[in-house]
Write a protein that holds these residues in place. Structure first.
Motif, PDB file in Angstrom:
ATOM      1  N   ILE A  94      -7.953  12.123  -5.775  1.00  0.00           N
ATOM      2  CA  ILE A  94      -7.193  11.901  -6.250  1.00  0.00           C
ATOM      3  C   ILE A  94      -7.998  10.544  -7.479  1.00  0.00           C
ATOM      4  N   SER A  95      -6.913  10.122  -8.038  1.00  0.00           N
ATOM      5  CA  SER A  95      -7.018   9.661  -9.452  1.00  0.00           C
ATOM      6  C   SER A  95      -7.813   8.391  -8.409  1.00  0.00           C
ATOM      7  N   THR A  96      -8.192   7.324 -10.193  1.00  0.00           N
ATOM      8  CA  THR A  96      -7.397   5.377  -9.445  1.00  0.00           C
ATOM      9  C   THR A  96      -6.701   4.991  -9.769  1.00  0.00           C
ATOM     10  N   THR A  97      -6.220   5.077 -10.099  1.00  0.00           N
ATOM     11  CA  THR A  97      -4.202   4.960  -9.889  1.00  0.00           C
ATOM     12  C   THR A  97      -4.022   4.994  -8.415  1.00  0.00           C
ATOM     13  N   GLU A  98      -3.622   6.497  -8.653  1.00  0.00           N
ATOM     14  CA  GLU A  98      -3.722   7.109  -6.963  1.00  0.00           C
ATOM     15  C   GLU A  98      -3.917   6.192  -6.561  1.00  0.00           C
ATOM     16  N   SER A  99      -5.689   6.189  -6.440  1.00  0.00           N
ATOM     17  CA  SER A  99      -6.123   5.310  -4.881  1.00  0.00           C
ATOM     18  C   SER A  99      -5.554   3.846  -4.822  1.00  0.00           C
ATOM     19  N   SER A 100      -5.334   3.438  -5.717  1.00  0.00           N
ATOM     20  CA  SER A 100      -4.726   2.221  -5.538  1.00  0.00           C
ATOM     21  C   SER A 100      -3.569   2.098  -5.296  1.00  0.00           C
ATOM     22  N   LEU A 101      -2.337   2.841  -5.321  1.00  0.00           N
ATOM     23  CA  LEU A 101      -0.758   3.901  -4.827  1.00  0.00           C
ATOM     24  C   LEU A 101      -0.839   4.240  -3.833  1.00  0.00           C
ATOM     25  N   LEU A 102      -2.325   4.105  -2.958  1.00  0.00           N
ATOM     26  CA  LEU A 102      -2.172   5.331  -2.123  1.00  0.00           C
ATOM     27  C   LEU A 102      -2.649   4.445  -0.673  1.00  0.00           C
ATOM     28  N   LEU A 103      -3.434   3.381  -1.844  1.00  0.00           N
ATOM     29  CA  LEU A 103      -4.242   2.379  -0.035  1.00  0.00           C
ATOM     30  C   LEU A 103      -3.010   1.110   0.220  1.00  0.00           C
ATOM     31  N   ALA A 104      -2.024   1.550  -0.966  1.00  0.00           N
ATOM     32  CA  ALA A 104      -0.738  -0.002  -0.375  1.00  0.00           C
ATOM     33  C   ALA A 104      -0.373   0.822   0.524  1.00  0.00           C
ATOM     34  N   ALA A 105       0.269   2.510   0.529  1.00  0.00           N
ATOM     35  CA  ALA A 105       1.539   2.776   1.342  1.00  0.00           C
ATOM     36  C   ALA A 105       0.707   3.604   2.623  1.00  0.00           C
ATOM     37  N   CYS A 106      -1.072   4.119   2.851  1.00  0.00           N
ATOM     38  CA  CYS A 106      -1.661   4.627   3.050  1.00  0.00           C
ATOM     39  C   CYS A 106      -2.011   3.374   4.691  1.00  0.00           C
ATOM     40  N   HIS A 107      -0.865   2.668   4.922  1.00  0.00           N
ATOM     41  CA  HIS A 107      -1.527   1.147   5.722  1.00  0.00           C
ATOM     42  C   HIS A 107      -0.599   0.687   6.586  1.00  0.00           C
ATOM     43  N   ALA A 108      -1.153   1.299   8.367  1.00  0.00           N
ATOM     44  CA  ALA A 108      -0.503   1.218   9.720  1.00  0.00           C
ATOM     45  C   ALA A 108      -1.161   1.244  10.772  1.00  0.00           C
ATOM     46  N   PRO A 109      -0.319   0.247  11.366  1.00  0.00           N
ATOM     47  CA  PRO A 109      -1.348   0.684  12.901  1.00  0.00           C
ATOM     48  C   PRO A 109      -1.134   1.534  13.140  1.00  0.00           C
ATOM     49  N   GLY A 110      -1.794   2.128  14.590  1.00  0.00           N
ATOM     50  CA  GLY A 110      -2.039   3.619  15.141  1.00  0.00           C
ATOM     51  C   GLY A 110      -0.923   3.376  15.830  1.00  0.00           C
ATOM     52  N   PRO A 111      -0.353   4.834  15.955  1.00  0.00           N
ATOM     53  CA  PRO A 111       0.499   4.549  16.481  1.00  0.00           C
ATOM     54  C   PRO A 111       0.067   4.491  18.525  1.00  0.00           C
ATOM     55  N   MET A 112      -0.956   4.483  18.603  1.00  0.00           N
ATOM     56  CA  MET A 112      -1.205   4.402  20.213  1.00  0.00           C
ATOM     57  C   MET A 112      -0.888   2.811  20.437  1.00  0.00           C
TER      58      MET A 112
END
Length: 295
Positions: A94-112
């Motif tokens: 992923i690119s630098t811009t994509e990584s900054s966007l994904l950092l914000a979206a891929c952030h959640a507590p675990g299902p367990m």
């Protein structure tokens, strides 16, 4: 100068109240060992191992890379999302811009953690845990889609970074264990420190101002350390009608402990944290509202 003054004030406060500081540190250590480490460590090792496996080609579709980042990063608990996105950026996926966007979206507590601990043990209902988990992921996905609309031109123009050359003599498994140990150490350090700090400050606030200890402790721990904040809210407000919404709010805030973990990992990979900061403000407002609607 202000920062130095604050640090010295905290040092003096810890010296004056060593028993309270110790109590908070012990509580944080117990939470880390019993509630975080068993779930977090195996998943981080497996995620790192998968990302370090040699590959002759990158996924052709950008959406397949986004789905990969979201699935691996958002279902392992904090801060697995930051670990996943950082590793994918280093691999050139992923690119630098994509990584900054994904950092914000891929952030959640675990299902367990949400379904098992929050839903089953705290709410007494697995279904309630599922509803909270759905609210969290809905907020994340909505935020990422909004960012893609506003930053589409920047994303298209961004060229992915070349992958980092890796030592071929080191096996992916050994490399994943080595990298995971530093992440676990970061998590343990922040959880214990901020649990102790929140405990000390809550006692200070309650002794200076006419505020109930349960309220001050829950609010401060929610700001500093999420898991400790959830535990405090359970101890003092579990019988109130607002209790489920309070837990949802504390989890959506995350706490400084988790934010520092993510920011440390992002800085090491050269990822901008501005979208992450905006995303956390978005989730703090939206997750409790979505949970109310679903609940």
């Amino acid at each position: 100068m202000i920062n130095v003054t604050v640090i010295w004030a905290l040092i003096i406060l810890f010296i004056i109240q060593p028993d309270i500081a110790h109590e908070g540190a012990v509580s944080g250590a117990q939470l880390f060992v019993h509630a975080l480490l068993p779930y977090l460590l195996p998943y981080i090792i497996l995620t790192q191992w998968l990302l370090k496996m040699p590959s002759n080609h990158l996924p052709s579709s950008q959406w397949s890379r986004y789905i990969k980042a979201y699935v691996l990063g958002s279902f392992g608990g904090f801060p697995v999302g930051a670990v996943t996105v950082s590793e994918m950026k280093k691999n050139g996926e992923i690119s630098t811009t994509e990584s900054s966007l994904l950092l914000a979206a891929c952030h959640a507590p675990g299902p367990m953690f949400i379904i098992g601990f929050v839903g089953n043990e705290l709410f007494g209902s697995v279904a309630s845990g599922w509803k909270l988990l759905i609210a969290i992921h809905l907020a994340n996905i909505m935020f990422f889609l909004v960012l893609l609309v506003f930053l589409r031109k920047q994303r298209v123009k961004t060229v992915p970074q070349p992958p980092v050359e890796r030592d071929q003599k080191t096996s992916p498994l050994l490399g994943s264990i080595k990298d995971s140990s530093s992440v676990i150490l970061l998590v343990a350090t922040t959880v214990i420190f901020f649990s102790s700090l929140g405990n000390v400050l809550s006692h200070l606030v309650s002794s200076v101002f006419p505020i109930d200890m349960g309220i001050s402790k829950t609010l401060l721990l929610a700001v500093f350390e999420m898991t400790s904040g959830v535990q405090s809210a359970t101890e003092h407000f579990s019988g109130d009608a607002m209790y489920p919404m309070l837990i949802a709010a504390i989890i959506s805030i995350n706490g400084l402990s988790i934010h520092i973990q993510v920011m440390t990992l992002a800085k090491g990979a050269g990822i901008s944290i501005l979208p992450y900061i905006i995303g956390r403000a978005w989730n703090t407002v939206l997750v409790p509202l979505l949970f109310i609607l679903i609940y």
